[in-house]
Write an enzyme that holds these catalytic residues in place. Sequence first.
Site, PDB file in Angstrom:
ATOM      1  CE1 TYR A 203      51.879 -17.442  51.770  1.00  0.00           C
ATOM      2  CE2 TYR A 203      51.852 -17.240  49.511  1.00  0.00           C
ATOM      3  CZ  TYR A 203      51.827 -16.641  50.719  1.00  0.00           C
ATOM      4  OH  TYR A 203      51.778 -15.442  51.022  1.00  0.00           O
ATOM      5  CG  HIS A 389      44.340 -14.912  57.755  1.00  0.00           C
ATOM      6  ND1 HIS A 389      45.501 -15.113  57.310  1.00  0.00           N
ATOM      7  CD2 HIS A 389      43.323 -15.752  57.031  1.00  0.00           C
ATOM      8  CE1 HIS A 389      45.559 -15.950  56.349  1.00  0.00           C
ATOM      9  NE2 HIS A 389      44.395 -16.375  56.191  1.00  0.00           N
TER      10      HIS A 389
END
Length: 613
Positions: A203, A389
């Site tokens: 990421y 999420h």
Amino acid sequence: MCGWPLLVLWALLPATAAGSPGRSYPHRVVLDPEGKYWLHWGRQGERLAFRLEVRTNGYVGFGFSPTGSMAAADIVVGGVAHGRPYLQDYFTNADRELEKDAQQDYHLDYAMENSTHTVIEFSRELHTCDVNDKSLTDSTVRVIWAYHHDDPGESGPKYHDLNRGTRSLRLLNPEKANVVSTVLPYFDLVNQNVPIPNKGTTYWCQMFKIPTFQEKHHVIKVEPIIERGHENLVHHILVYQCSSNFNDSVLDFGHECYHPNMPDAFLTCETVILAWGIGGEGFTYPPHVGLSLGMPLDPRYVLLEVHYDNPARRKGLIDSSGLRVFHTTDIRRYDAGVIEAGLWVSLFHTIPPGMPEFHSEGHCTLECLEEALGAEKPSGIHVFAVLLHAHLAGKGIRLRHFRKGEEMKLLAYDDDYDFNFQEFQYLREEQTILPGDNLITECRYNTKDRAVMTWGGLSTRNEMCLSYLLYYPRVNLTRCSSIPDIMEQLQFIGVKEIYRPVTTWPFIIKSPKQYRNLSFMDAMNKFKWTKKEGLSFNKLVLSLPVNVRCSKTDNAEWSIQGMTAIPPDIKRPYEAEPLVCEKAASPPLHGIFSLRLLTCALLLGSMLSSQGL
């Protein structure tokens, strides 16, 4: 044998070579790293249509799996053998053994093979009422794919070796009207020459400053910019709004996200405002709504988070992918807003180890919505898209909506959540949130493989339980969430007293003796968790009073913030209409006729090929 249909096919051949007549596929994605396997798909009422384009002259396999493996999968195998099309419905058992399905629910619509590729088009019902088929819903689907250079023999398809893979997709995300982007101004949020480590998942985060505008602009569309050849490397992209209280020094460099040494400025970037996931064409706002830029409360600094998926651990990869943001001065009727709803991200969000299923709830309380919407928009706001999420332990998320004790239709859900695939879900119909409504973000976790507590936090090994609501008209409400009471959680494991005043974090336990001078985190980890204890703890946590978080822009607060609220008394839960299964009908006549046309088309194609045409 073919007669006049052969003449029809001759006339239609150029169009037919591009696909069956009248069929469109608004979504497409390449499934393998080498670009040999392309999937196209689109919804047609209560059916889903697929087109597979694969570089092989053997069979093509495609299906759906609960985990991404071959176990308990719903599979279809098709191709062209000796000039004849074939398509067969299969399934696998828990031992990954392939079996032909007695109820054939996939219908072949078109097939073609040339010297390099096989193309097949087929469709199926969303719900086939076959226990060996997967129902296709709004949830994430683990698509599995495979191919072989030979067609199946009498014993069935040969093993595919390494020509296989899996991909998470949302097949039913409704497409929106396209915006002609060639005449619109845009700016790019794009990484510059990021070195991708030779590890499975990375990421990467980079801060950007939004261009300065002299007048108000509306963002109306976002498209991915994926470096050529990296279509399978870039898995998803999120853009977070950051604090406005920075200078441009925060733009100097990017860094790996969720890393202990990442810049502190990244921690202020909490609200997702843009998102793209692999397989998506981008995000288009409804024609009456736009994301405002250039005004005092609008985003000035944003954080671009790119998830790189490198399962082969290739070395030397350099990437410059990101998003293109289209905007206009032709201001639409409404400004879009984003509300973060759910569990406030903190250590007070606790999940015991070894739990095959554990539920957490984050409350956007009636008290917060009553104050914020009552002051700014008494007639309510209209939600048109939602992003759900959680992190790696998350397995399912639902955004529930209540009004005066009655549960409304789910705002959004994903019962097969995959952290590595996130995008905004368009709502098929806008839903109105009124002052005094309740929202509950409900998350389901699996910690069977964990030996210690899982805590709320930013790391992917920590957890979150959040919903991001895109809505209009924008009001001054950015966060509507809750925190469960921590002391009652600690009382469950036998904690009696903590040291006061609290001068350290995490705070320290005073009694009983077995926890004395331990932090509350260490005490929770010391407790001997069993599945039975975990279930009892889960029941307790879901009933606890919650601390209300009700925030404005730049962390200003509504007066309700910090007050205690009770979870809503649900008098009438929502009941979806049950799925009624009837005896499978015979294939329609047009399906039989289509297969005759397919056979004629293949014969014709063979004739043309032999003549060098």
